[in-house]
Motif scaffolding. Sequence first.
Motif, mmCIF file in Angstrom:
data_model
loop_
_atom_site.group_PDB
_atom_site.id
_atom_site.type_symbol
_atom_site.label_atom_id
_atom_site.label_comp_id
_atom_site.label_asym_id
_atom_site.label_seq_id
_atom_site.Cartn_x
_atom_site.Cartn_y
_atom_site.Cartn_z
ATOM 1 N N ILE A 121 0.881 -1.170 0.000
ATOM 2 C CA ILE A 121 0.000 0.000 0.000
ATOM 3 C C ILE A 121 0.917 1.218 0.000
ATOM 4 O O ILE A 121 1.750 1.381 0.894
ATOM 5 C CB ILE A 121 -0.920 -0.003 1.233
ATOM 6 C CG1 ILE A 121 -1.894 -1.195 1.152
ATOM 7 C CG2 ILE A 121 -1.694 1.305 1.343
ATOM 8 C CD1 ILE A 121 -2.707 -1.428 2.413
ATOM 9 N N LYS A 122 0.785 2.053 -1.011
ATOM 10 C CA LYS A 122 1.714 3.164 -1.226
ATOM 11 C C LYS A 122 1.287 4.427 -0.452
ATOM 12 O O LYS A 122 0.116 4.613 -0.122
ATOM 13 C CB LYS A 122 1.787 3.511 -2.717
ATOM 14 C CG LYS A 122 1.941 2.320 -3.670
ATOM 15 C CD LYS A 122 3.331 1.734 -3.620
ATOM 16 C CE LYS A 122 3.631 0.783 -4.780
ATOM 17 N NZ LYS A 122 2.814 -0.410 -4.831
ATOM 18 N N LYS A 123 2.269 5.293 -0.235
ATOM 19 C CA LYS A 123 2.015 6.570 0.445
ATOM 20 C C LYS A 123 0.969 7.378 -0.310
ATOM 21 O O LYS A 123 0.094 8.013 0.302
ATOM 22 C CB LYS A 123 3.323 7.359 0.551
ATOM 23 C CG LYS A 123 3.167 8.692 1.273
ATOM 24 C CD LYS A 123 4.499 9.422 1.373
ATOM 25 C CE LYS A 123 4.332 10.753 2.086
ATOM 26 N NZ LYS A 123 5.632 11.475 2.189
ATOM 27 N N GLN A 124 1.023 7.346 -1.641
ATOM 28 C CA GLN A 124 0.075 8.109 -2.456
ATOM 29 C C GLN A 124 -1.370 7.668 -2.210
ATOM 30 O O GLN A 124 -2.292 8.481 -2.221
ATOM 31 C CB GLN A 124 0.433 7.946 -3.943
ATOM 32 C CG GLN A 124 -0.437 8.762 -4.897
ATOM 33 C CD GLN A 124 -0.327 10.268 -4.670
ATOM 34 O OE1 GLN A 124 0.689 10.766 -4.190
ATOM 35 N NE2 GLN A 124 -1.391 10.999 -4.988
ATOM 36 N N GLN A 125 -1.569 6.356 -1.974
ATOM 37 C CA GLN A 125 -2.928 5.856 -1.715
ATOM 38 C C GLN A 125 -3.497 6.453 -0.424
ATOM 39 O O GLN A 125 -4.671 6.814 -0.359
ATOM 40 C CB GLN A 125 -2.919 4.325 -1.612
ATOM 41 C CG GLN A 125 -2.675 3.614 -2.933
ATOM 42 C CD GLN A 125 -2.559 2.120 -2.746
ATOM 43 O OE1 GLN A 125 -1.469 1.587 -2.516
ATOM 44 N NE2 GLN A 125 -3.688 1.423 -2.825
ATOM 45 N N ILE A 126 -2.642 6.563 0.612
ATOM 46 C CA ILE A 126 -3.101 7.141 1.886
ATOM 47 C C ILE A 126 -3.315 8.644 1.724
ATOM 48 O O ILE A 126 -4.264 9.215 2.273
ATOM 49 C CB ILE A 126 -2.085 6.854 3.015
ATOM 50 C CG1 ILE A 126 -1.853 5.337 3.166
ATOM 51 C CG2 ILE A 126 -2.554 7.456 4.334
ATOM 52 C CD1 ILE A 126 -3.092 4.538 3.524
ATOM 53 N N LYS A 127 -2.447 9.284 0.932
ATOM 54 C CA LYS A 127 -2.584 10.724 0.672
ATOM 55 C C LYS A 127 -3.922 11.012 -0.021
ATOM 56 O O LYS A 127 -4.644 11.950 0.339
ATOM 57 C CB LYS A 127 -1.413 11.201 -0.189
ATOM 58 C CG LYS A 127 -1.323 12.711 -0.309
ATOM 59 C CD LYS A 127 -0.084 13.106 -1.102
ATOM 60 C CE LYS A 127 -0.060 14.617 -1.320
ATOM 61 N NZ LYS A 127 1.067 15.029 -2.185
ATOM 62 N N GLU A 128 -4.261 10.187 -1.017
ATOM 63 C CA GLU A 128 -5.541 10.368 -1.737
ATOM 64 C C GLU A 128 -6.727 10.144 -0.792
ATOM 65 O O GLU A 128 -7.733 10.838 -0.877
ATOM 66 C CB GLU A 128 -5.607 9.402 -2.921
ATOM 67 C CG GLU A 128 -4.684 9.803 -4.067
ATOM 68 C CD GLU A 128 -4.538 8.717 -5.118
ATOM 69 O OE1 GLU A 128 -5.211 7.648 -4.993
ATOM 70 O OE2 GLU A 128 -3.745 8.904 -6.068
ATOM 71 N N LEU A 129 -6.559 9.185 0.125
ATOM 72 C CA LEU A 129 -7.614 8.921 1.106
ATOM 73 C C LEU A 129 -7.820 10.137 2.008
ATOM 74 O O LEU A 129 -8.952 10.555 2.274
ATOM 75 C CB LEU A 129 -7.242 7.689 1.937
ATOM 76 C CG LEU A 129 -8.285 7.172 2.924
ATOM 77 C CD1 LEU A 129 -9.460 6.546 2.189
ATOM 78 C CD2 LEU A 129 -7.659 6.139 3.870
ATOM 79 N N GLN A 130 -6.702 10.726 2.453
ATOM 80 C CA GLN A 130 -6.777 11.906 3.314
ATOM 81 C C GLN A 130 -7.469 13.067 2.599
ATOM 82 O O GLN A 130 -8.285 13.779 3.191
ATOM 83 C CB GLN A 130 -5.369 12.334 3.755
ATOM 84 C CG GLN A 130 -4.756 11.390 4.790
ATOM 85 C CD GLN A 130 -3.307 11.722 5.044
ATOM 86 O OE1 GLN A 130 -2.484 11.714 4.133
ATOM 87 N NE2 GLN A 130 -2.978 12.001 6.288
ATOM 88 N N GLU A 131 -7.134 13.235 1.318
ATOM 89 C CA GLU A 131 -7.753 14.315 0.533
ATOM 90 C C GLU A 131 -9.258 14.090 0.421
ATOM 91 O O GLU A 131 -10.059 15.023 0.542
ATOM 92 C CB GLU A 131 -7.117 14.387 -0.857
ATOM 93 C CG GLU A 131 -5.707 14.965 -0.840
ATOM 94 C CD GLU A 131 -5.002 14.842 -2.181
ATOM 95 O OE1 GLU A 131 -5.631 14.318 -3.139
ATOM 96 O OE2 GLU A 131 -3.833 15.248 -2.264
ATOM 97 N N GLU A 132 -9.648 12.849 0.205
ATOM 98 C CA GLU A 132 -11.058 12.496 0.083
ATOM 99 C C GLU A 132 -11.793 12.786 1.391
ATOM 100 O O GLU A 132 -12.921 13.279 1.409
ATOM 101 C CB GLU A 132 -11.176 11.014 -0.286
ATOM 102 C CG GLU A 132 -12.586 10.532 -0.528
ATOM 103 C CD GLU A 132 -13.271 11.208 -1.713
ATOM 104 O OE1 GLU A 132 -14.468 11.490 -1.591
ATOM 105 O OE2 GLU A 132 -12.594 11.471 -2.731
ATOM 106 N N PHE A 133 -11.117 12.499 2.498
ATOM 107 C CA PHE A 133 -11.765 12.650 3.805
ATOM 108 C C PHE A 133 -11.727 14.091 4.321
ATOM 109 O O PHE A 133 -12.343 14.401 5.321
ATOM 110 C CB PHE A 133 -11.132 11.689 4.825
ATOM 111 C CG PHE A 133 -11.786 10.334 4.803
ATOM 112 C CD1 PHE A 133 -12.494 9.862 5.881
ATOM 113 C CD2 PHE A 133 -11.732 9.547 3.663
ATOM 114 C CE1 PHE A 133 -13.119 8.638 5.848
ATOM 115 C CE2 PHE A 133 -12.353 8.320 3.608
ATOM 116 C CZ PHE A 133 -13.058 7.856 4.711
ATOM 117 N N SER A 134 -10.990 14.955 3.614
ATOM 118 C CA SER A 134 -11.006 16.364 3.996
ATOM 119 C C SER A 134 -12.301 17.027 3.509
ATOM 120 O O SER A 134 -12.696 18.084 3.978
ATOM 121 C CB SER A 134 -9.799 17.095 3.404
ATOM 122 O OG SER A 134 -9.889 17.115 1.987
#
Length: 335
Positions: A92-105
């Motif tokens: 699971i890549k850092k970018q996947q978690i970053k995209e998740l954070q953006e979605e949850f903002s």
Amino acid sequence: MAMTWDGLEQIQPAALKMMKNSIQKSRVAHAYLFEGMRGTGKKDAAKLLSKALFCENPIDGFKPCEACLNCKRINSGNHPDVHWVEPDGLSIKKQQIKELQEEFSKKGMESSRKMYVIDDAEKMSTGASNSLLKFLEEPGAQTVALLLTENPQQMLPTILSRCQIITFRPLSPEFFIKQLVENGIGPDSAPLLAQLTNNVHEALELNAQDWFAQAQKIVVKLYEMLKKNPLEAMVALQGEWFQHFKEKEQIDRGLDLLLLVLKDLLYIQLGKQEQIVFKKESGRLEQFALQTRTRSLPDQMAAVLEAKRRLHANMNPQLLMEQLVLKLQEGSSFV
């Protein structure tokens, strides 16, 4: 067909009780870690908890109704406020978690509640783990995180400390054998498969493999050769074992099968024939059991377990197996 709350409660009562208490007492945690071996119902439980929190008409206040629009969309993976993250390739890549954070903002599409599920959470890269840690430290008021893992020891302790841990126990062999038979696996094959996996899909795959059927025969034959002399056993290793068990995972599977042969011999000697798993080889195993001293079997099992440990420590597989065969013969005490 989606697993129901009552269905999963039969096999994971303790895990479901913790989930039920959280919902009924309005004490749903910001983050949960579902840990347990493959096939124990972690994904089903994640879906059930998602549905329980988003369901429009929960039964008894906590069971998803399975009929409302939210339940149906979660079952089909289409709910806009429930996000699943899975490994992209091996991790699971850092970018996947970053995209998740953006979605949850962003604000929830249909309610203030949002939920994300990270499957195989132990496969997060270092960057992904550190990003998730920041996310867990500052949770939104209505955000729920679910982390699913088979290997919590491979995860950051700081992530584990921020999660409520719910353990999923291995299924009882009796229950799993019944499940396998119901899925079309023969009663002679089901007990062996139930010792190797807790996952119905994996058991069905193994059962259909010619490789697996041949593997069982080779392992039993190797044990038979051990009773003759070192040369016979080494010839069996070179001639069949190394030709068949090539990859590390295959060798590990072969060692598991060898361990089960030794357990079966012990069961026969203890008069517990009903517990043996190599049902198709029961006649040969009874002959082997007559020719083997009971006190030697625990030492032989210990030698196989040590070989498995060394295999995972990346010891040369050929050297490992040759040493194991010699060790098994030293401690064999054949009559």
